[in-house]
Design a protein around this motif. Structure first.
Motif, PDB file in Angstrom:
ATOM      1  N   ALA A   1       4.165  19.529   8.379  1.00  0.00           N
ATOM      2  CA  ALA A   1       4.193  18.615   7.230  1.00  0.00           C
ATOM      3  C   ALA A   1       5.467  18.821   6.412  1.00  0.00           C
ATOM      4  CB  ALA A   1       2.955  18.824   6.361  1.00  0.00           C
ATOM      5  N   ALA A   2       5.856  20.078   6.200  1.00  0.00           N
ATOM      6  CA  ALA A   2       7.089  20.372   5.460  1.00  0.00           C
ATOM      7  C   ALA A   2       8.303  19.810   6.198  1.00  0.00           C
ATOM      8  CB  ALA A   2       7.231  21.873   5.236  1.00  0.00           C
ATOM      9  N   GLU A   3       8.304  19.933   7.526  1.00  0.00           N
ATOM     10  CA  GLU A   3       9.399  19.371   8.326  1.00  0.00           C
ATOM     11  C   GLU A   3       9.431  17.845   8.192  1.00  0.00           C
ATOM     12  OE1 GLU A   3       9.161  20.631  12.402  1.00  0.00           O
ATOM     13  OE2 GLU A   3       9.158  22.760  11.844  1.00  0.00           O
ATOM     14  N   THR A   4       8.263  17.222   8.223  1.00  0.00           N
ATOM     15  CA  THR A   4       8.184  15.764   8.082  1.00  0.00           C
ATOM     16  C   THR A   4       8.691  15.329   6.710  1.00  0.00           C
ATOM     17  OG1 THR A   4       6.322  15.654   9.618  1.00  0.00           O
ATOM     18  CG2 THR A   4       6.619  13.781   8.123  1.00  0.00           C
ATOM     19  N   LEU A   5       8.303  16.061   5.677  1.00  0.00           N
ATOM     20  CA  LEU A   5       8.797  15.745   4.327  1.00  0.00           C
ATOM     21  C   LEU A   5      10.322  15.790   4.287  1.00  0.00           C
ATOM     22  CD1 LEU A   5       6.212  17.657   2.142  1.00  0.00           C
ATOM     23  CD2 LEU A   5       6.750  15.231   1.945  1.00  0.00           C
TER      24      LEU A   5
ATOM     25  N   GLY B   1      11.275  13.073   1.642  1.00  0.00           N
ATOM     26  CA  GLY B   1      10.228  13.020   0.628  1.00  0.00           C
ATOM     27  C   GLY B   1       9.733  11.632   0.282  1.00  0.00           C
ATOM     28  N   LYS B   2       9.957  10.669   1.159  1.00  0.00           N
ATOM     29  CA  LYS B   2       9.580   9.283   0.852  1.00  0.00           C
ATOM     30  C   LYS B   2       8.104   9.018   1.139  1.00  0.00           C
ATOM     31  CE  LYS B   2      14.132   7.428   1.107  1.00  0.00           C
ATOM     32  NZ  LYS B   2      15.235   7.356   2.025  1.00  0.00           N
ATOM     33  N   PHE B   3       7.268   9.699   0.363  1.00  0.00           N
ATOM     34  CA  PHE B   3       5.822   9.525   0.435  1.00  0.00           C
ATOM     35  C   PHE B   3       5.284   9.356  -0.977  1.00  0.00           C
ATOM     36  CE2 PHE B   3       6.768  11.768   4.352  1.00  0.00           C
ATOM     37  CZ  PHE B   3       5.995  11.089   5.279  1.00  0.00           C
ATOM     38  N   ASP B   4       4.195   8.631  -1.090  1.00  0.00           N
ATOM     39  CA  ASP B   4       3.537   8.465  -2.378  1.00  0.00           C
ATOM     40  C   ASP B   4       2.513   9.569  -2.620  1.00  0.00           C
ATOM     41  OD1 ASP B   4       4.702   5.806  -3.072  1.00  0.00           O
ATOM     42  OD2 ASP B   4       3.670   5.234  -1.225  1.00  0.00           O
ATOM     43  N   LEU B   5       1.929  10.064  -1.511  1.00  0.00           N
ATOM     44  CA  LEU B   5       0.841  11.026  -1.619  1.00  0.00           C
ATOM     45  C   LEU B   5       0.896  12.019  -0.469  1.00  0.00           C
ATOM     46  CD1 LEU B   5      -1.961  11.736  -3.038  1.00  0.00           C
ATOM     47  CD2 LEU B   5      -3.002  10.317  -1.264  1.00  0.00           C
ATOM     48  N   LEU B   6       0.653  13.283  -0.797  1.00  0.00           N
ATOM     49  CA  LEU B   6       0.430  14.328   0.197  1.00  0.00           C
ATOM     50  C   LEU B   6      -1.038  14.701   0.099  1.00  0.00           C
ATOM     51  CD1 LEU B   6       1.151  16.591   2.226  1.00  0.00           C
ATOM     52  CD2 LEU B   6       1.762  18.007   0.240  1.00  0.00           C
ATOM     53  N   LEU B   7      -1.755  14.571   1.196  1.00  0.00           N
ATOM     54  CA  LEU B   7      -3.161  14.948   1.272  1.00  0.00           C
ATOM     55  C   LEU B   7      -3.235  16.096   2.272  1.00  0.00           C
ATOM     56  CD1 LEU B   7      -6.105  14.317   0.496  1.00  0.00           C
ATOM     57  CD2 LEU B   7      -6.140  12.665   2.379  1.00  0.00           C
TER      58      LEU B   7
ATOM     59  N   MET C   1       0.830  -1.178   0.000  1.00  0.00           N
ATOM     60  CA  MET C   1       0.000   0.000   0.000  1.00  0.00           C
ATOM     61  C   MET C   1       0.881   1.250   0.000  1.00  0.00           C
ATOM     62  SD  MET C   1      -3.486  -1.212   0.405  1.00  0.00           S
ATOM     63  CE  MET C   1      -3.391  -0.559  -1.165  1.00  0.00           C
ATOM     64  N   ALA C   2       0.251   2.386   0.015  1.00  0.00           N
ATOM     65  CA  ALA C   2       0.968   3.646  -0.148  1.00  0.00           C
ATOM     66  C   ALA C   2       1.390   4.253   1.185  1.00  0.00           C
ATOM     67  CB  ALA C   2       0.087   4.637  -0.900  1.00  0.00           C
ATOM     68  N   ARG C   3       2.369   5.113   1.086  1.00  0.00           N
ATOM     69  CA  ARG C   3       2.813   5.908   2.240  1.00  0.00           C
ATOM     70  C   ARG C   3       2.256   7.313   2.029  1.00  0.00           C
ATOM     71  NH1 ARG C   3       8.072   7.913   4.645  1.00  0.00           N
ATOM     72  NH2 ARG C   3       7.788   7.291   6.796  1.00  0.00           N
ATOM     73  N   ILE C   4       1.423   7.779   2.961  1.00  0.00           N
ATOM     74  CA  ILE C   4       0.676   9.019   2.785  1.00  0.00           C
ATOM     75  C   ILE C   4       0.945   9.977   3.938  1.00  0.00           C
ATOM     76  CG2 ILE C   4      -1.636  10.038   2.573  1.00  0.00           C
ATOM     77  CD1 ILE C   4      -2.562   7.295   1.462  1.00  0.00           C
ATOM     78  N   LEU C   5       1.204  11.239   3.593  1.00  0.00           N
ATOM     79  CA  LEU C   5       1.345  12.306   4.581  1.00  0.00           C
ATOM     80  C   LEU C   5       0.070  13.127   4.550  1.00  0.00           C
ATOM     81  CD1 LEU C   5       2.938  13.990   6.636  1.00  0.00           C
ATOM     82  CD2 LEU C   5       3.955  15.220   4.695  1.00  0.00           C
ATOM     83  N   VAL C   6      -0.588  13.250   5.696  1.00  0.00           N
ATOM     84  CA  VAL C   6      -1.812  14.032   5.825  1.00  0.00           C
ATOM     85  C   VAL C   6      -1.498  15.295   6.611  1.00  0.00           C
ATOM     86  CG1 VAL C   6      -4.146  14.091   6.810  1.00  0.00           C
ATOM     87  CG2 VAL C   6      -3.284  11.983   5.759  1.00  0.00           C
ATOM     88  N   ALA C   7      -1.825  16.451   6.032  1.00  0.00           N
ATOM     89  CA  ALA C   7      -1.658  17.739   6.711  1.00  0.00           C
ATOM     90  C   ALA C   7      -3.047  18.343   6.892  1.00  0.00           C
ATOM     91  CB  ALA C   7      -0.767  18.672   5.890  1.00  0.00           C
ATOM     92  N   GLU C   8      -3.504  18.390   8.135  1.00  0.00           N
ATOM     93  CA  GLU C   8      -4.855  18.868   8.433  1.00  0.00           C
ATOM     94  C   GLU C   8      -4.872  19.436   9.846  1.00  0.00           C
ATOM     95  OE1 GLU C   8      -8.282  20.088   8.787  1.00  0.00           O
ATOM     96  OE2 GLU C   8      -8.200  18.982   6.889  1.00  0.00           O
ATOM     97  N   ASP C   9      -5.343  20.677   9.988  1.00  0.00           N
ATOM     98  CA  ASP C   9      -5.333  21.306  11.309  1.00  0.00           C
ATOM     99  C   ASP C   9      -6.551  20.978  12.157  1.00  0.00           C
ATOM    100  OD1 ASP C   9      -6.771  22.941   9.417  1.00  0.00           O
ATOM    101  OD2 ASP C   9      -6.753  24.566  10.878  1.00  0.00           O
ATOM    102  N   ASP C  10      -7.627  20.502  11.570  1.00  0.00           N
ATOM    103  CA  ASP C  10      -8.827  20.144  12.323  1.00  0.00           C
ATOM    104  C   ASP C  10      -8.650  18.724  12.865  1.00  0.00           C
ATOM    105  OD1 ASP C  10     -11.501  18.774  12.616  1.00  0.00           O
ATOM    106  OD2 ASP C  10     -12.195  20.833  12.216  1.00  0.00           O
ATOM    107  N   ASP C  11      -8.638  18.609  14.202  1.00  0.00           N
ATOM    108  CA  ASP C  11      -8.377  17.314  14.844  1.00  0.00           C
ATOM    109  C   ASP C  11      -9.328  16.217  14.388  1.00  0.00           C
ATOM    110  OD1 ASP C  11      -6.338  18.520  16.307  1.00  0.00           O
ATOM    111  OD2 ASP C  11      -7.561  18.793  18.101  1.00  0.00           O
ATOM    112  N   SER C  12     -10.625  16.525  14.304  1.00  0.00           N
ATOM    113  CA  SER C  12     -11.597  15.489  13.947  1.00  0.00           C
ATOM    114  C   SER C  12     -11.457  15.051  12.494  1.00  0.00           C
ATOM    115  CB  SER C  12     -13.026  15.950  14.241  1.00  0.00           C
ATOM    116  OG  SER C  12     -13.342  17.094  13.496  1.00  0.00           O
TER     117      SER C  12
END
Length: 136
Positions: free
Chosen positions: A37-41, A46-52, A1-12
């Motif tokens: 998210a930029a720090e994580t990248l 940059g070893k992610f398949d998708l940035l959401l 499966m993919a490696r995905i980075l999610v950047a979202e400020d709303d906790d829910s």
């Protein structure tokens, strides 16, 4: 499966997205804002398949994050999320850098379909045509 980075400020929303993608079998790392998210990248080279990423966030918004990600890691597919029409309009100049924008609120099925489509690399125009044919 993919490696995905999610950047979202709303906790829910972040918890929903991370849970949904994790249940689908993806490896998901979440950040509370674009800056983190930029720090994580950078830390992950940059070893992610998708940035959401949400568009409207503190520190660094999703547009700035998308621009930075596309410049530094052009192989990462980018999907933006927004609940604001004016923010969606801001993303229109980024067609060559982002895959698409998913509008909040979205369903679990909408989210998973958009992520699957983005990871498979199907052109957005083909998806739009297929939806129009399906929805009549």
């Amino acid at each position: 499966m993919a490696r995905i980075l999610v950047a979202e400020d709303d906790d829910s929303v972040r918890a929903f997205v991370v849970s949904a993608l994790g249940m689908k079998g993806h490896e998901v790392i979440a950040a509370e804002d674009g800056g983190l998210a930029a720090e994580t990248l950078a830390e992950e080279a940059g070893k992610f398949d998708l940035l959401l990423s949400d568009i409207k966030m503190p520190i660094m918004d999703g547009i700035a994050l998308a621009l930075s990600t596309a410049a530094d890691y052009p192989d990462i597919t980018i999907v933006l999320m927004t609940g604001f029409a004016d923010q969606r309009e801001r993303a229109h100049g980024l067609e060559t850098l982002i895959y698409d924008v998913i509008v909040k609120p979205f369903t679990l099925a909408d989210l998973l379909a958009k992520v699957d489509d983005a990871l498979e690399g199907r052109p957005v125009e083909v998806l739009s045509l297929a939806r129009r044919e399906r929805d009549g």
